[in-house]
Design an enzyme around this catalytic site. Sequence first.
Site, PDB file in Angstrom:
ATOM      1  CB  SER A   1      30.646  83.342  83.182  1.00  0.00           C
ATOM      2  OG  SER A   1      29.382  84.049  82.550  1.00  0.00           O
TER       3      SER A   1
ATOM      4  CG  HIS B   1      25.173  85.966  79.174  1.00  0.00           C
ATOM      5  ND1 HIS B   1      26.477  86.042  79.766  1.00  0.00           N
ATOM      6  CD2 HIS B   1      24.536  85.050  79.873  1.00  0.00           C
ATOM      7  CE1 HIS B   1      26.483  85.184  80.749  1.00  0.00           C
ATOM      8  NE2 HIS B   1      25.351  84.377  80.730  1.00  0.00           N
TER       9      HIS B   1
ATOM     10  CE  LYS C   1      27.009  80.357  89.124  1.00  0.00           C
ATOM     11  NZ  LYS C   1      26.357  80.754  87.772  1.00  0.00           N
TER      12      LYS C   1
ATOM     13  NE  ARG D   1      24.553  77.166  79.652  1.00  0.00           N
ATOM     14  CZ  ARG D   1      25.432  76.974  80.863  1.00  0.00           C
ATOM     15  NH1 ARG D   1      26.751  77.205  80.668  1.00  0.00           N
ATOM     16  NH2 ARG D   1      25.001  76.547  81.951  1.00  0.00           N
TER      17      ARG D   1
HETATM   18  N1  COA Z   1      25.417  81.915  76.672  1.00  0.00           N
HETATM   19  C1  COA Z   1      26.566  81.476  77.688  1.00  0.00           C
HETATM   20  N2  COA Z   1      26.437  81.108  79.010  1.00  0.00           N
HETATM   21  C2  COA Z   1      25.471  81.000  79.425  1.00  0.00           C
HETATM   22  C3  COA Z   1      24.084  81.227  78.548  1.00  0.00           C
HETATM   23  C4  COA Z   1      24.220  81.753  77.367  1.00  0.00           C
HETATM   24  N3  COA Z   1      23.241  81.761  76.568  1.00  0.00           N
HETATM   25  N4  COA Z   1      23.081  81.040  79.532  1.00  0.00           N
HETATM   26  C5  COA Z   1      23.727  80.721  80.745  1.00  0.00           C
HETATM   27  N5  COA Z   1      24.955  80.739  80.785  1.00  0.00           N
HETATM   28  C6  COA Z   1      25.844  80.183  81.677  1.00  0.00           C
HETATM   29  C7  COA Z   1      26.254  81.521  82.681  1.00  0.00           C
HETATM   30  O1  COA Z   1      27.536  82.147  82.244  1.00  0.00           O
HETATM   31  C8  COA Z   1      26.343  80.595  83.743  1.00  0.00           C
HETATM   32  O2  COA Z   1      27.651  80.335  83.871  1.00  0.00           O
HETATM   33  P1  COA Z   1      28.483  80.061  85.302  1.00  0.00           P
HETATM   34  O3  COA Z   1      27.669  78.990  86.022  1.00  0.00           O
HETATM   35  O4  COA Z   1      29.944  79.830  84.860  1.00  0.00           O
HETATM   36  O5  COA Z   1      28.429  81.447  86.022  1.00  0.00           O
HETATM   37  C9  COA Z   1      25.479  79.539  83.775  1.00  0.00           C
HETATM   38  O6  COA Z   1      25.284  79.418  82.439  1.00  0.00           O
HETATM   39  C10 COA Z   1      24.105  79.808  84.580  1.00  0.00           C
HETATM   40  O7  COA Z   1      24.197  80.932  85.165  1.00  0.00           O
HETATM   41  P2  COA Z   1      23.430  81.984  85.231  1.00  0.00           P
HETATM   42  O8  COA Z   1      22.192  82.018  84.073  1.00  0.00           O
HETATM   43  O9  COA Z   1      24.099  83.496  85.502  1.00  0.00           O
HETATM   44  O10 COA Z   1      22.327  81.595  86.345  1.00  0.00           O
HETATM   45  P3  COA Z   1      22.678  81.581  87.829  1.00  0.00           P
HETATM   46  O11 COA Z   1      22.465  80.019  87.990  1.00  0.00           O
HETATM   47  O12 COA Z   1      24.047  82.042  88.276  1.00  0.00           O
HETATM   48  O13 COA Z   1      21.916  82.434  88.550  1.00  0.00           O
HETATM   49  C11 COA Z   1      19.752  83.577  89.298  1.00  0.00           C
HETATM   50  C12 COA Z   1      20.489  82.159  88.670  1.00  0.00           C
HETATM   51  C13 COA Z   1      20.503  84.700  89.501  1.00  0.00           C
HETATM   52  C14 COA Z   1      18.682  83.522  88.209  1.00  0.00           C
HETATM   53  C15 COA Z   1      19.057  82.940  90.577  1.00  0.00           C
HETATM   54  O14 COA Z   1      20.053  82.610  91.604  1.00  0.00           O
HETATM   55  C16 COA Z   1      18.275  83.886  91.099  1.00  0.00           C
HETATM   56  O15 COA Z   1      17.176  83.966  90.776  1.00  0.00           O
HETATM   57  N6  COA Z   1      18.721  84.717  92.408  1.00  0.00           N
HETATM   58  C17 COA Z   1      17.979  85.515  92.927  1.00  0.00           C
HETATM   59  C18 COA Z   1      17.300  84.947  94.175  1.00  0.00           C
HETATM   60  C19 COA Z   1      16.193  84.008  93.471  1.00  0.00           C
HETATM   61  O16 COA Z   1      15.249  84.735  93.111  1.00  0.00           O
HETATM   62  N7  COA Z   1      16.369  82.741  93.838  1.00  0.00           N
HETATM   63  C20 COA Z   1      15.413  81.733  93.321  1.00  0.00           C
HETATM   64  C21 COA Z   1      14.458  81.415  94.251  1.00  0.00           C
HETATM   65  S1  COA Z   1      13.257  80.309  93.319  1.00  0.00           S
END
Ligand code: COA
Length: 166
Positions: free
Chosen positions: A135, A23, A47, A97
């Site tokens: 994560s 990140h 989550k 990724r």
């Molecule tokens: N390096 C390491 N890990 C990475 C990474 C990187 N460059 N990029 C992504 N990841 C990992 C994260 O650690 C995470 O791991 P995990 O699943 O084990 O926790 C995973 O990839 C992806 O998760 P993240 O990027 O945190 O996104 P998410 O899917 O948890 O969350 C939101 C997505 C928060 C953006 C989304 O739920 C959101 O927008 N929520 C608000 C409500 C909303 O607007 N919804 C969308 C409606 S269209």
Amino acid sequence: MTPDTRPKIAIYPGTFDPITNGHIDIVDRALNMFDKVIITIAINAEKNPLFTPEERISFMKECFRGKESRVEVEYTDGLIVEYAHKKKAQAIVRGLRAVSDFDYEFQLALMNRKMQREVDTIFLMAGFRWIYISSSIIKDVARHGGDINDLVPQHVKQALLEKFTR
Ligand code: COA
């Protein structure tokens, strides 16, 4: 056409439970393109995070100490695209990724664009060293006493060790 002189602002949303070196790499690269990056802890309803939002915010602030004028860390429980609009951000940054991330990210980006056309999504390929981490994987390795030294900053490693030795 008059040039757009507004500051270039990007929102970098995610669960960040916890922030990883992958990140941090994305934020550092986004800073090459934007004046300000607002890292936003958002809720993914599927989550069940290990760390509270306050803990996650403090880990991130520690990572970007000294860059406070360009990196903000916040929390929202609403729609990310509405939040981006409120913050006058032009873009949402997401890291990709692997091909397996693509379908979900494609859906999110299109849905966000449907809701708010002025906010675009920009994808950055995760750095090669971070392509295989998440994560969850890091939490799992830490829970079982494995080596996470190169994957998270030291203060995050310490917090993980404390969680799992309680
Ligand atoms: N390096 C390491 N890990 C990475 C990474 C990187 N460059 N990029 C992504 N990841 C990992 C994260 O650690 C995470 O791991 P995990 O699943 O084990 O926790 C995973 O990839 C992806 O998760 P993240 O990027 O945190 O996104 P998410 O899917 O948890 O969350 C939101 C997505 C928060 C953006 C989304 O739920 C959101 O927008 N929520 C608000 C409500 C909303 O607007 N919804 C969308 C409606 S269209």
